[in-house]
Motif scaffolding. Structure first.
Motif, PDB file in Angstrom:
ATOM      1  N   THR A 105       1.136  -1.065   0.083  1.00 57.40           N
ATOM      2  CA  THR A 105       0.279   0.005   0.529  1.00 57.40           C
ATOM      3  C   THR A 105       0.821   0.783   0.097  1.00 57.40           C
ATOM      4  N   VAL A 106       0.947   1.751  -1.352  1.00 58.54           N
ATOM      5  CA  VAL A 106       1.759   3.303  -1.469  1.00 58.54           C
ATOM      6  C   VAL A 106       0.690   4.386  -0.870  1.00 58.54           C
ATOM      7  N   VAL A 107       0.941   5.226   0.592  1.00 59.85           N
ATOM      8  CA  VAL A 107       0.394   6.717  -0.247  1.00 59.85           C
ATOM      9  C   VAL A 107       1.359   8.152  -0.838  1.00 59.85           C
ATOM     10  N   TRP A 108       0.153   8.532  -1.634  1.00 62.04           N
ATOM     11  CA  TRP A 108       0.616   9.258  -2.319  1.00 62.04           C
ATOM     12  C   TRP A 108       1.094  10.975  -1.634  1.00 62.04           C
ATOM     13  N   ASN A 109       1.780  12.107  -2.110  1.00 61.10           N
ATOM     14  CA  ASN A 109       1.773  13.039  -2.129  1.00 61.10           C
ATOM     15  C   ASN A 109       0.772  13.908  -1.849  1.00 61.10           C
ATOM     16  N   ASP A 110      -0.375  14.506  -1.792  1.00 51.43           N
ATOM     17  CA  ASP A 110      -0.901  15.528  -2.135  1.00 51.43           C
ATOM     18  C   ASP A 110      -0.867  16.628  -1.750  1.00 51.43           C
ATOM     19  N   PRO A 111      -1.677  18.098  -2.743  1.00 50.27           N
ATOM     20  CA  PRO A 111      -1.379  19.716  -1.718  1.00 50.27           C
ATOM     21  C   PRO A 111      -2.286  19.247  -0.949  1.00 50.27           C
ATOM     22  N   VAL A 112      -2.998  18.864  -0.812  1.00 46.91           N
ATOM     23  CA  VAL A 112      -4.529  19.322   0.064  1.00 46.91           C
ATOM     24  C   VAL A 112      -3.955  19.180   1.585  1.00 46.91           C
ATOM     25  N   ASN A 113      -3.381  17.859   2.025  1.00 47.16           N
ATOM     26  CA  ASN A 113      -3.725  17.338   3.521  1.00 47.16           C
ATOM     27  C   ASN A 113      -2.246  17.387   3.825  1.00 47.16           C
ATOM     28  N   LEU A 114      -2.843  18.498   5.767  1.00 45.62           N
ATOM     29  CA  LEU A 114      -1.763  18.738   6.892  1.00 45.62           C
ATOM     30  C   LEU A 114      -0.263  17.568   6.165  1.00 45.62           C
ATOM     31  N   ARG A 158      -0.572   7.270  12.236  1.00 43.35           N
ATOM     32  CA  ARG A 158      -0.429   6.597  13.290  1.00 43.35           C
ATOM     33  C   ARG A 158      -1.825   5.671  14.071  1.00 43.35           C
ATOM     34  N   THR A 159      -3.531   6.370  13.996  1.00 39.02           N
ATOM     35  CA  THR A 159      -5.067   5.992  14.434  1.00 39.02           C
ATOM     36  C   THR A 159      -4.358   4.489  13.355  1.00 39.02           C
ATOM     37  N   TYR A 160      -4.736   4.903  12.226  1.00 37.51           N
ATOM     38  CA  TYR A 160      -5.722   3.522  11.418  1.00 37.51           C
ATOM     39  C   TYR A 160      -4.152   2.348  11.379  1.00 37.51           C
ATOM     40  N   PHE A 161      -2.605   2.526  11.505  1.00 39.66           N
ATOM     41  CA  PHE A 161      -1.771   1.588  11.227  1.00 39.66           C
ATOM     42  C   PHE A 161      -1.216   1.616  12.631  1.00 39.66           C
ATOM     43  N   GLY A 162      -1.313   2.244  13.788  1.00 36.62           N
ATOM     44  CA  GLY A 162      -1.104   2.177  14.835  1.00 36.62           C
ATOM     45  C   GLY A 162       0.675   2.309  15.041  1.00 36.62           C
ATOM     46  N   PHE A 163       1.463   3.128  13.792  1.00 36.05           N
ATOM     47  CA  PHE A 163       2.507   3.419  14.103  1.00 36.05           C
ATOM     48  C   PHE A 163       2.957   3.836  15.529  1.00 36.05           C
ATOM     49  N   ASP A 164       3.932   4.168  15.823  1.00 33.96           N
ATOM     50  CA  ASP A 164       4.788   5.133  17.067  1.00 33.96           C
ATOM     51  C   ASP A 164       4.548   6.529  16.334  1.00 33.96           C
ATOM     52  N   VAL A 191       6.026   3.623   1.268  1.00 32.13           N
ATOM     53  CA  VAL A 191       5.372   2.423   1.305  1.00 32.13           C
ATOM     54  C   VAL A 191       5.053   2.169   2.891  1.00 32.13           C
ATOM     55  N   VAL A 192       3.414   2.219   2.904  1.00 28.04           N
ATOM     56  CA  VAL A 192       2.745   2.190   4.441  1.00 28.04           C
ATOM     57  C   VAL A 192       3.139   0.588   5.495  1.00 28.04           C
ATOM     58  N   ALA A 193       2.287  -0.722   4.094  1.00 32.03           N
ATOM     59  CA  ALA A 193       2.112  -1.592   4.600  1.00 32.03           C
ATOM     60  C   ALA A 193       2.776  -2.259   3.081  1.00 32.03           C
ATOM     61  N   ARG A 194       2.891  -3.915   3.322  1.00 35.62           N
ATOM     62  CA  ARG A 194       2.888  -5.055   3.073  1.00 35.62           C
ATOM     63  C   ARG A 194       2.529  -6.346   3.149  1.00 35.62           C
ATOM     64  N   ALA A 222      -5.684   0.564   1.239  1.00 32.90           N
ATOM     65  CA  ALA A 222      -5.946   1.648  -0.334  1.00 32.90           C
ATOM     66  C   ALA A 222      -6.997   2.359   0.208  1.00 32.90           C
ATOM     67  N   GLN A 223      -8.157   1.794   0.688  1.00 21.49           N
ATOM     68  CA  GLN A 223      -9.378   2.389   0.438  1.00 21.49           C
ATOM     69  C   GLN A 223      -9.854   3.122   1.877  1.00 21.49           C
ATOM     70  N   ALA A 224      -8.978   2.774   3.135  1.00 22.41           N
ATOM     71  CA  ALA A 224      -9.315   3.755   3.747  1.00 22.41           C
ATOM     72  C   ALA A 224      -8.482   4.391   4.056  1.00 22.41           C
ATOM     73  N   MET A 225      -7.312   4.316   3.757  1.00 24.66           N
ATOM     74  CA  MET A 225      -6.713   5.377   3.440  1.00 24.66           C
ATOM     75  C   MET A 225      -7.563   6.626   2.136  1.00 24.66           C
ATOM     76  N   HIS A 226      -8.245   6.123   1.522  1.00 21.72           N
ATOM     77  CA  HIS A 226      -9.066   7.069   0.711  1.00 21.72           C
ATOM     78  C   HIS A 226     -10.427   7.462   1.526  1.00 21.72           C
ATOM     79  N   GLU A 227     -10.777   6.929   2.335  1.00 28.75           N
ATOM     80  CA  GLU A 227     -11.387   7.621   3.411  1.00 28.75           C
ATOM     81  C   GLU A 227     -11.260   7.959   4.477  1.00 28.75           C
ATOM     82  N   PHE A 228     -10.275   8.368   4.306  1.00 27.61           N
ATOM     83  CA  PHE A 228      -9.079   9.255   5.265  1.00 27.61           C
ATOM     84  C   PHE A 228      -9.117  10.334   4.227  1.00 27.61           C
TER      85      PHE A 228
END
Length: 100
Positions: free
Chosen positions: A28-37, A46-52, A70-73, A83-89
């Motif tokens: 699962t790859v998260v891409w840069n966007d011009p919107v999110n802080l 932290r919330t979804y994946f539980g990363f420290d 790459v945030v997950a394998r 990926a769907q969860a990331m879209h929902e966020f």
């Protein structure tokens, strides 16, 4: 059990091991966007994946500076759920084969 006449039993030294092909791993790859802080991306990781905090911050910086992280394998189905969860966020995410 006996050996039937005319059947050869292979010598154990001659038996070769057959290995199953390794399962295909996906990312699962998260891409840069011009919107999110940046702080929001860290919050999502932290919330979804539980990363420290350090891992979430490092991944966010990779998204910011390298354009993606790459945030997950794992299995394709699970990576598609991530990926769907990331879209929902509100984050941009895709699934691709792991390049290992």
């Amino acid at each position: 059990m006996g050996v039937m006449a005319g059947t050869a039993v292979p010598d154990l030294d001659e038996v070769t091991e057959i290995e199953a092909a390794p399962p295909t791993s996906w990312q699962t790859v998260v891409w840069n966007d011009p919107v999110n802080l940046m702080s929001y991306v860290v919050h999502v990781f932290r919330t979804y994946f539980g990363f420290d905090a350090d891992t979430a911050h490092r991944l966010m910086l990779s998204v910011h500076h390298d354009g993606h992280a790459v945030v997950a394998r794992g299995p394709r189905e699970l990576m598609e759920l991530h990926a769907q969860a990331m879209h929902e966020f509100g984050l941009w995410a895709t699934v691709r084969k792991d390049v290992e």
